[in-house]
Write an enzyme that holds these catalytic residues in place. Structure first.
Site, PDB file in Angstrom:
ATOM      1  N   GLY B  10       0.835  -1.203   0.000  1.00  0.00           N
ATOM      2  CA  GLY B  10       0.000   0.000   0.000  1.00  0.00           C
ATOM      3  C   GLY B  10       0.863   1.243   0.000  1.00  0.00           C
ATOM      4  O   GLY B  10       1.781   1.363   0.806  1.00  0.00           O
ATOM      5  N   GLY B  12      -0.304   4.591   0.140  1.00  0.00           N
ATOM      6  CA  GLY B  12      -0.929   5.831   0.599  1.00  0.00           C
ATOM      7  C   GLY B  12      -0.057   6.466   1.670  1.00  0.00           C
ATOM      8  O   GLY B  12       1.128   6.130   1.805  1.00  0.00           O
ATOM      9  N   LEU B  13      -0.634   7.370   2.434  1.00  0.00           N
ATOM     10  CA  LEU B  13       0.169   8.090   3.431  1.00  0.00           C
ATOM     11  C   LEU B  13       0.871   7.157   4.397  1.00  0.00           C
ATOM     12  O   LEU B  13       2.050   7.339   4.707  1.00  0.00           O
ATOM     13  CB  LEU B  13      -0.718   9.061   4.216  1.00  0.00           C
ATOM     14  CG  LEU B  13      -1.153  10.314   3.455  1.00  0.00           C
ATOM     15  CD1 LEU B  13      -2.134  11.112   4.294  1.00  0.00           C
ATOM     16  CD2 LEU B  13       0.060  11.160   3.104  1.00  0.00           C
ATOM     17  N   HIS B 240     -20.073   9.450   6.514  1.00  0.00           N
ATOM     18  CA  HIS B 240     -19.795  10.894   6.512  1.00  0.00           C
ATOM     19  C   HIS B 240     -21.092  11.647   6.240  1.00  0.00           C
ATOM     20  O   HIS B 240     -21.838  11.271   5.348  1.00  0.00           O
ATOM     21  CB  HIS B 240     -18.752  11.220   5.440  1.00  0.00           C
ATOM     22  CG  HIS B 240     -18.143  12.578   5.589  1.00  0.00           C
ATOM     23  ND1 HIS B 240     -18.839  13.728   5.330  1.00  0.00           N
ATOM     24  CD2 HIS B 240     -16.905  12.978   5.982  1.00  0.00           C
ATOM     25  CE1 HIS B 240     -18.046  14.779   5.552  1.00  0.00           C
ATOM     26  NE2 HIS B 240     -16.865  14.341   5.949  1.00  0.00           N
ATOM     27  N   SER B 254     -16.109  17.965   1.977  1.00  0.00           N
ATOM     28  CA  SER B 254     -15.330  17.959   3.217  1.00  0.00           C
ATOM     29  C   SER B 254     -16.019  18.631   4.394  1.00  0.00           C
ATOM     30  O   SER B 254     -16.758  19.601   4.242  1.00  0.00           O
ATOM     31  CB  SER B 254     -14.003  18.666   2.962  1.00  0.00           C
ATOM     32  OG  SER B 254     -13.361  18.942   4.177  1.00  0.00           O
ATOM     33  N   ARG B 301     -19.045  13.495  13.243  1.00  0.00           N
ATOM     34  CA  ARG B 301     -19.694  12.989  12.039  1.00  0.00           C
ATOM     35  C   ARG B 301     -20.864  12.063  12.315  1.00  0.00           C
ATOM     36  O   ARG B 301     -21.896  12.150  11.650  1.00  0.00           O
ATOM     37  CB  ARG B 301     -18.651  12.267  11.187  1.00  0.00           C
ATOM     38  CG  ARG B 301     -17.669  13.251  10.633  1.00  0.00           C
ATOM     39  CD  ARG B 301     -16.551  12.600   9.874  1.00  0.00           C
ATOM     40  NE  ARG B 301     -15.712  13.650   9.300  1.00  0.00           N
ATOM     41  CZ  ARG B 301     -14.575  13.429   8.683  1.00  0.00           C
ATOM     42  NH1 ARG B 301     -14.118  12.194   8.549  1.00  0.00           N
ATOM     43  NH2 ARG B 301     -13.879  14.428   8.191  1.00  0.00           N
ATOM     44  N   HIS B 368     -17.783   6.232   4.486  1.00  0.00           N
ATOM     45  CA  HIS B 368     -16.579   7.028   4.288  1.00  0.00           C
ATOM     46  C   HIS B 368     -15.298   6.391   4.818  1.00  0.00           C
ATOM     47  O   HIS B 368     -14.250   6.485   4.201  1.00  0.00           O
ATOM     48  CB  HIS B 368     -16.797   8.377   4.971  1.00  0.00           C
ATOM     49  CG  HIS B 368     -15.648   9.333   4.843  1.00  0.00           C
ATOM     50  ND1 HIS B 368     -15.118   9.676   3.625  1.00  0.00           N
ATOM     51  CD2 HIS B 368     -14.940  10.027   5.767  1.00  0.00           C
ATOM     52  CE1 HIS B 368     -14.125  10.544   3.812  1.00  0.00           C
ATOM     53  NE2 HIS B 368     -13.979  10.758   5.096  1.00  0.00           N
ATOM     54  N   LEU B 444      -5.478  11.554   8.490  1.00  0.00           N
ATOM     55  CA  LEU B 444      -4.163  11.818   7.907  1.00  0.00           C
ATOM     56  C   LEU B 444      -3.107  11.702   8.998  1.00  0.00           C
ATOM     57  O   LEU B 444      -2.018  11.166   8.787  1.00  0.00           O
ATOM     58  CB  LEU B 444      -4.136  13.210   7.284  1.00  0.00           C
ATOM     59  CG  LEU B 444      -5.137  13.449   6.145  1.00  0.00           C
ATOM     60  CD1 LEU B 444      -4.960  14.846   5.559  1.00  0.00           C
ATOM     61  CD2 LEU B 444      -4.960  12.412   5.056  1.00  0.00           C
TER      62      LEU B 444
END
Lengths: 282, 655
Positions: B10, B12-13, B240, B254, B301, B368, B444
């Site tokens: 993976g 991603g971040l 979300h 967002s 949320r 989400h 994040l």
């Protein structure tokens, strides 16, 4: 190839099309297909029912579960590259009605408002086809290595904040940094040619996307440290002087990046750099 | 002995942060991704990344309060020590990203700008326009490319992770590599590694349409689960509150839209057909502001989602009689909006054809994020109060300072390691940080924190003298898994040749029915009866899947095969989600059971752990106490107005 930005509908046409698009209609997707590298291309057409909000992706998904052509022939699902579907990842780029763009943001109501309207899908022509609409854009990532598109930090341990920056400068860098490596600017560029031999990547025209990255990193206080390396990477064959100033790149960039400004700015920097180098006798 | 390698799955971040940290420590990394890593799903994150900062600090905020907010926001289901460590690292992580060149928005004087986000009354969210995830991902992608050009990271892009290779049984089971497939040539082969980091993100595709990218099937996590990795809190899925309905996906709008002043409302009069801009202020129902005077539009949320659902589904007050409410920014200066939110406003305009600077947006909730994920362990740090603390008040002395090592013992080899030795889970696929509900702009942070902090744990595990190398292992260990995957692959390809053409066995059809069922039964409002029906449906789909038929027998770049294979893995994870949701007879965070509307700490202040039973091919669910020695659970009300206390939750579900 077809004109990179032929058939572009302006905002008014698109809005008008959306207004009159009829729900419950079907359109035709005419797709250029290819089974793999070295295999011949062929066209196949599919009839696809659409609803308000349908886009090229939802049509391709429909075909995946109903892979039957307008001639009634059973075929294979169409292969295409996609990711985020919100025009930030760059994956689903293809040539639609002769113009390169992301397929996720291509709304059917805006481009094919009437019953039986046809949308033509082709793979990008500047990159080798893997299968159908999926192309190999590794050369773009190679170009980012070639120009050292990174900030050379002293490791990831905690050393305090980065350089302070004015909001105006941040806004300028942010605009350049939105490049998603989609390749639209390269598809539209008459100087950028398909090159399947990686050995030749470093001497063929590098294109607007990577030049813009040179400007982005040369604008960063720490990034500047590699400025000379980056400029020199653009000074040989395939570098910035190969740009023919057609200015197609900036017209097709989905993120509105000022690519021609970047090319001009980097062009000036390379000139200055060449002089400096000459007088330093290196 | 040859140099040991680490595999990261993976890009991603979480995967990139891990790759950079591990490569920096001198271990070579093999990085696997189904897409060029720059196109990973992290690009979709919009709003920002949370961290205590000097401005908030001088108003009484602290890393400790960030920690306390995260625990409270997650309704006390998160293990607490890792969250403390994450909050304490957050300001340093922002500094690092800043040094990497992330174009964070700036104040007039040139400092990093901040915005409000859900679940906090302090500005503690750092942002780069409204495409923060994209900008963070690019910064880490660039650093990874730097190591790649130095030969310290080798990328395998367009390679799909198929299965972990393990050795040993029970507590001694260890991951010694993976089997993966080139998505172009379809070649299947094994790769050896002394440790494997799973950083494979979420599983939105199990719900059909979601805000996730097309690669977020949860397939990789499911494959580890089937190999014996435990799965924590599978029932905890974040819906979300604000997304744009679409034909192919539900696009995120967002939370920063609300953080920058966006107001959520519906016309007070049902069936009001006037244009939104023609409806006077007094005839608009700002239901979040009225129901939650303290937090208003920036409630967390799960709460915003349930209230929007309540307004539309129970009260029938949705705009134009449909399931949608207004998200209104038109009272803000259009230029300000462009500067702060340009990226997401463009998305709305592009996909809906209406400019949200001048016309209120129409939005509805969408699946989400997965709080649940592979279960992971850790070694706590040195902060251990005699008794758990009550709620922290802003400005009060903090029980523990912001130094490293209070939450986790830095570099302990078991930090964020699954129950399988040498198999780590970082980022969204890790269940550790968000409990029953994730706060906006904490994702994040948790992804990068995992990579940076716990990347060191991976290095220490590999270099530990007690960890044998993998070079000497018998090749048959790997060949067995390659054979297993080759057979699975061949069976799927052959299904296209002998296809009956019956739609019931079409993988896209099976996946769509799964998505529809999961969305109806296991999102905003759940009941025991509905979950039971969904379990029966999943069982039926699994029976059909056993006879799945492809439409493509190609031995080159066969995307249908990859999707069909993932569909089988999605069905297995779906069963775990439903079963844990059925057994958790309480309401907590994102998990709302209409038949058990209260939180029940006595019975369910517990993590649900799913274990795959190879005999029955089903999930066994066990509830174990939350590791929570730092903060005392308290009622999670977000200052809900007393006038509405009689009906704290939506009264009915249509599903």
């Amino acid at each position: 190839m077809s004109g990179a930005y032929a058939h572009e509908y302006n905002a008014e046409t698109r809005r008008a099309n959306r207004q009159r698009a009829k729900p419950g209609r079907s359109i035709i997707l005419k797709i250029k297909r290819c089974d793999g590298p070295g295999k011949p291309s062929r066209w196949e057409s599919f009839k696809v029912p659409v609803e308000p909000g349908s886009n090229v992706i939802s049509c391709l998904k429909y075909i995946a579960s109903h892979p039957v052509t307008t001639d009634g022939k059973r075929t294979t699902p169409v292969v295409w590259d996609s990711g985020c579907l919100e025009e930030v990842c760059g994956a689903c780029t293809m040539v639609i009605n002769g113009r390169v763009r992301q397929s996720c943001s291509c709304l059917i109501d805006e481009y094919a408002p009437d019953e039986g309207d046809t949308l033509t899908l082709e793979p990008m022509s500047k990159f080798p086809v893997i299968r159908d609409l999926w192309v190999d854009r590794e050369r773009m990532f190679h170009a980012l290595r070639r120009v050292k598109a990174w900030v050379p930090i002293d490791g990831t341990y905690n050393l305090g904040p980065g350089p302070k920056e004015s909001p105006e400068h941040q806004q300028m860098r942010y605009a350049l940094s939105e490049c998603m490596t989609c390749g639209c600017c390269l598809e539209a560029c008459p100087q950028y040619l398909q090159e399947s031999d990686p050995e030749k990547w470093d001497t063929s025209f590098i294109g607007a996307a990577a030049i813009n990255q040179v400007r982005l990193f040369n604008e960063h206080k720490t990034g500047k440290r590699l400025k000379a390396d980056r400029l020199e990477a653009l000074m040989g064959p395939g570098g910035i002087t190969d740009c023919g100033n057609a200015q197609n790149c900036v017209k097709v960039c989905p993120k509105g990046i000022p690519l021609t400004e970047s090319i001009a700015a980097v062009g000036r920097s390379t000139t200055v750099h060449a002089f400096t180098r000459f007088f330093k006798g290196r | 002995m040859a140099e040991q390698r680490v595999i990261v799955v993976g890009g991603g971040l979480a995967g990139l942060a891990a790759s950079v940290r591990i490569a920096e420590a001198g271990l070579p990394v093999d990085l696997f991704s189904m897409v060029p890593v720059k196109r990973s799903h992290s690009v979709c994150a919009q709003g920002g990344i949370n961290a205590c900062n000097e401005v908030a600090r001088q108003q009484g905020y602290s890393e400790y309060e960030h920690f306390d907010e995260t625990i409270y926001g997650g309704d006390f289901l998160a293990d607490q020590h890792p969250v403390l460590e994450m909050a304490n690292w957050a300001p340093n992580i922002i500094d690092l990203l800043d040094r990497m060149g992330v174009p964070f928005n700036r104040t007039a004087e040139g400092y990093r700008d901040l915005r409000l986000f859900g679940g906090s009354l302090f500005k503690r969210t750092h942002f780069a326009g409204a495409t923060t995830g994209q900008q963070l991902l690019y910064a880490l992608d660039e650093q990874t490319r730097r190591y790649e050009s130095e030969g310290k990271v080798k990328k395998y892009e367009f390679w799909e992770f198929l299965w972990p290779v393990t050795q040993g049984e029970g507590d001694e089971k260890r991951c010694v590599g993976i089997v993966a497939q080139d998505m172009r040539t379809m070649q299947i082969r094994a790769f050896r590694a002394a440790a494997v980091v799973m950083a494979t993100g979420g599983n939105g595709l199990i719900f059909g349409k979601s805000t996730n990218s097309v690669i977020c099937t949860g397939g990789a996590a499911s494959r580890c689960y089937q190999e014996g990795a435990w799965y924590g809190n599978p029932e905890m899925i974040q819906v979300h509150p604000t997304a744009i309905p679409g034909a192919d996906k539900l696009r995120l709008m967002s939370e920063s839209a609300r953080g920058e002043g966006g107001r959520v409302w519906v016309p007070r009069k049902k069936g009001d057909t006037r244009r939104p801009t023609d409806i006077p202020e007094a005839e608009r129902y700002y239901f979040l502001e009225e129901r939650y005077p303290a937090y208003g539009n920036i409630v967390p949320r799960d709460i915003a989602t349930r209230e929007i659902f309540d307004i539309c589904v129970n009260e029938g007050m949705g705009v134009d009689g449909q399931n949608q409410v207004y998200l209104d920014l038109t009272h803000r200066d259009p230029e300000y909006l462009t500067r702060k939110l340009g990226g997401i406003l463009d998305i709305y305009e592009k996909f809906v054809g209406v400019d949200p600077r001048f016309t209120p947006m129409k939005i509805f909730p969408a699946v989400h994020y997965s709080m649940g994920g592979l279960w992971t362990d850790y070694t706590p740090g040195d902060y251990m109060p005699d008794v758990p603390k009550p709620a922290h008040k802003s400005g009060a002395p903090v029980p523990v300072d912001n130094k490293m090592g209070h939450g986790l013992t830095i570099g302990a080899p078991n930090n964020m390691m699954s129950n399988i030795k040498g198999l780590y889970a970082f980022g969204e696929v890790n269940f550790a940080y968000h409990g029953a509900n994730r706060l906006g702009a904490n994702a994040l942070l948790s992804c990068i924190f995992d990579g940076l902090c716990n990347g060191v744990s991976v290095v220490n595990f590999v270099r530990d003298s007690g960890t044998p190398g993998v070079d000497g292992l018998d090749q048959s260990i790997y060949d067995r898994v390659v054979r297993q995957e080759q057979e699975k692959h061949d069976r799927l390809v052959n299904s296209a040749r002998s296809a009956t053409g019956d739609e019931a066995y079409n993988p896209y059809r099976i996946a769509k029915e799964l998505g529809d069922e999961m969305t109806a039964a296991s999102t905003v409002v759940k009941t025991g009866e509905r979950l039971e029906r969904a379990l029966a449906k999943v069982a039926e789909l699994r029976d059909r899947y056993a006879k799945v038929e492809l439409c493509d027998a190609a031995s080159w770049t066969n995307q249908s095969l990859s999707f069909a294979r993932a569909t089988g893995d999605m069905l297995i994870l779906a069963e775990a989600m439903l079963k844990a949701g059925l057994l958790r007879k309480e309401s907590r965070g994102a998990h709302y059971r209409k038949d058990f509307p209260e939180r029940d700490d006595e019975n369910f202040f517990k993590t649900s752990i799913a274990r795959f039973n190879p005999q029955t091919q089903q999930s066994d669910i066990e509830f174990v106490p939350v590791r929570a020695p730092l903060v005392l659970p308290r009622a999670r009300t977000y200052g809900k107005a007393d006038t509405k206390a009689g009906k704290p939750q939506p009264a009915a579900a249509h599903a």
